[in-house]
Design a protein around this motif. Structure first.
Motif, PDB file in Angstrom:
ATOM      1  N   LEU A  98       5.660 -14.007  -9.817  1.00 54.73           N
ATOM      2  CA  LEU A  98       6.593 -13.113  -9.152  1.00 54.73           C
ATOM      3  C   LEU A  98       6.284 -11.688  -9.583  1.00 54.73           C
ATOM      4  O   LEU A  98       5.876 -11.454 -10.723  1.00 54.73           O
ATOM      5  CB  LEU A  98       8.036 -13.440  -9.540  1.00 54.73           C
ATOM      6  N   ILE A  99       6.485 -10.768  -8.694  1.00 55.90           N
ATOM      7  CA  ILE A  99       6.349  -9.359  -9.041  1.00 55.90           C
ATOM      8  C   ILE A  99       7.692  -8.698  -8.774  1.00 55.90           C
ATOM      9  O   ILE A  99       8.313  -8.919  -7.734  1.00 55.90           O
ATOM     10  CB  ILE A  99       5.221  -8.669  -8.249  1.00 55.90           C
ATOM     11  N   GLU A 100       8.155  -7.943  -9.741  1.00 52.43           N
ATOM     12  CA  GLU A 100       9.478  -7.355  -9.613  1.00 52.43           C
ATOM     13  C   GLU A 100       9.433  -5.908  -9.164  1.00 52.43           C
ATOM     14  O   GLU A 100      10.236  -5.476  -8.361  1.00 52.43           O
ATOM     15  CB  GLU A 100      10.214  -7.477 -10.941  1.00 52.43           C
ATOM     16  N   ASN A 101       8.529  -5.130  -9.708  1.00 46.24           N
ATOM     17  CA  ASN A 101       8.460  -3.714  -9.380  1.00 46.24           C
ATOM     18  C   ASN A 101       7.054  -3.343  -8.950  1.00 46.24           C
ATOM     19  O   ASN A 101       6.081  -3.945  -9.381  1.00 46.24           O
ATOM     20  CB  ASN A 101       8.838  -2.859 -10.602  1.00 46.24           C
ATOM     21  N   HIS A 102       6.978  -2.348  -8.108  1.00 48.13           N
ATOM     22  CA  HIS A 102       5.691  -1.778  -7.708  1.00 48.13           C
ATOM     23  C   HIS A 102       4.691  -2.840  -7.253  1.00 48.13           C
ATOM     24  O   HIS A 102       3.662  -3.056  -7.886  1.00 48.13           O
ATOM     25  CB  HIS A 102       5.097  -0.941  -8.844  1.00 48.13           C
ATOM     26  N   PRO A 103       4.954  -3.504  -6.135  1.00 54.28           N
ATOM     27  CA  PRO A 103       4.076  -4.593  -5.698  1.00 54.28           C
ATOM     28  C   PRO A 103       2.631  -4.167  -5.468  1.00 54.28           C
ATOM     29  O   PRO A 103       1.719  -4.937  -5.741  1.00 54.28           O
ATOM     30  CB  PRO A 103       4.722  -5.091  -4.409  1.00 54.28           C
ATOM     31  N   LEU A 104       2.408  -2.962  -5.002  1.00 53.04           N
ATOM     32  CA  LEU A 104       1.028  -2.540  -4.748  1.00 53.04           C
ATOM     33  C   LEU A 104       0.261  -2.263  -6.026  1.00 53.04           C
ATOM     34  O   LEU A 104      -0.946  -2.500  -6.093  1.00 53.04           O
ATOM     35  CB  LEU A 104       1.002  -1.338  -3.815  1.00 53.04           C
ATOM     36  N   ASP A 105       0.965  -1.799  -7.059  1.00 49.92           N
ATOM     37  CA  ASP A 105       0.306  -1.630  -8.356  1.00 49.92           C
ATOM     38  C   ASP A 105      -0.084  -2.992  -8.924  1.00 49.92           C
ATOM     39  O   ASP A 105      -1.191  -3.160  -9.450  1.00 49.92           O
ATOM     40  CB  ASP A 105       1.213  -0.892  -9.337  1.00 49.92           C
ATOM     41  N   ALA A 106       0.821  -3.964  -8.803  1.00 49.59           N
ATOM     42  CA  ALA A 106       0.523  -5.323  -9.270  1.00 49.59           C
ATOM     43  C   ALA A 106      -0.626  -5.930  -8.472  1.00 49.59           C
ATOM     44  O   ALA A 106      -1.493  -6.606  -9.024  1.00 49.59           O
ATOM     45  CB  ALA A 106       1.772  -6.200  -9.166  1.00 49.59           C
ATOM     46  N   LEU A 107      -0.632  -5.672  -7.171  1.00 52.63           N
ATOM     47  CA  LEU A 107      -1.706  -6.171  -6.312  1.00 52.63           C
ATOM     48  C   LEU A 107      -3.052  -5.593  -6.733  1.00 52.63           C
ATOM     49  O   LEU A 107      -4.027  -6.324  -6.910  1.00 52.63           O
ATOM     50  CB  LEU A 107      -1.410  -5.821  -4.851  1.00 52.63           C
ATOM     51  N   LYS A 108      -3.120  -4.295  -6.914  1.00 50.78           N
ATOM     52  CA  LYS A 108      -4.373  -3.636  -7.319  1.00 50.78           C
ATOM     53  C   LYS A 108      -4.864  -4.169  -8.661  1.00 50.78           C
ATOM     54  O   LYS A 108      -6.051  -4.471  -8.823  1.00 50.78           O
ATOM     55  CB  LYS A 108      -4.152  -2.123  -7.393  1.00 50.78           C
ATOM     56  N   ALA A 109      -3.942  -4.316  -9.615  1.00 51.12           N
ATOM     57  CA  ALA A 109      -4.319  -4.823 -10.934  1.00 51.12           C
ATOM     58  C   ALA A 109      -4.864  -6.244 -10.839  1.00 51.12           C
ATOM     59  O   ALA A 109      -5.872  -6.576 -11.483  1.00 51.12           O
ATOM     60  CB  ALA A 109      -3.122  -4.772 -11.884  1.00 51.12           C
TER      61      ALA A 109
END
Length: 157
Positions: A98-109
């Motif tokens: 699950l991703i809680e904040n900043h989905p695009l930052d999590a996606l890039k990482a």
């Protein structure tokens, strides 16, 4: 082995699983799934507008009943578990979070971490966000450095 990062907003249906697992023919696939629980009030308004645009007036009226924020975590964990189980049953390797904040930052990482070949964004239509290019797929295309494929969910989960 083809490595895909799959961004979803709800549990995959059997049709969705068949669709994403057959995109590359007989080549094996590994999926890294990201699911973001429902967001805040602004998201509720956009979802209601989308429901109205689709002629789903009853769904628009019920948007306030859908759990959001911390209340959405339990259903999101269940949706992620169902999706991972279905992908594995289709013969693919799959893991997710699950991703809680900043989905695009999590996606890039995650794309960088796993050396992904592509990103697949599989969601319901979001007409307002898409019109203004504020949807996940449009924004990801400028951030992740790999091809981004945008697909619509085939049916409601």
């Amino acid at each position: 082995m083809f490595t895909s990062v799959l961004m979803i907003e709800k549990a995959l249906t059997s049709v969705d699983v068949e669709f994403v697992t057959t995109l590359h023919g007989d080549e094996g696939a590994t999926f890294h799934v990201l699911l973001q629980p429902r967001g805040d009030q602004a998201d509720r308004l956009l979802r209601a507008i989308d429901d109205v645009a689709l002629g789903e007036l009853e769904d628009a009226a019920r948007e306030g009943e859908t759990p959001e924020g911390h209340e959405a975590t339990g259903p999101a964990e269940q949706a992620l578990s169902v999706s991972l189980t279905a992908l594995r049953a289709a013969g693919c390797q799959a893991e997710g979070k699950l991703i809680e904040n900043h989905p695009l930052d999590a996606l890039k990482a995650l794309v960088d971490e796993v050396g992904a070949d592509e990103v697949i964004v599989l969601t319901d239509p979001h007409y307002v966000e898409e019109f203004f290019h504020r949807d996940w797929a449009s924004r990801a295309r400028h951030k992740v450095g790999v091809p981004v494929l945008k697909l619509f969910s085939h049916s409601k989960a």
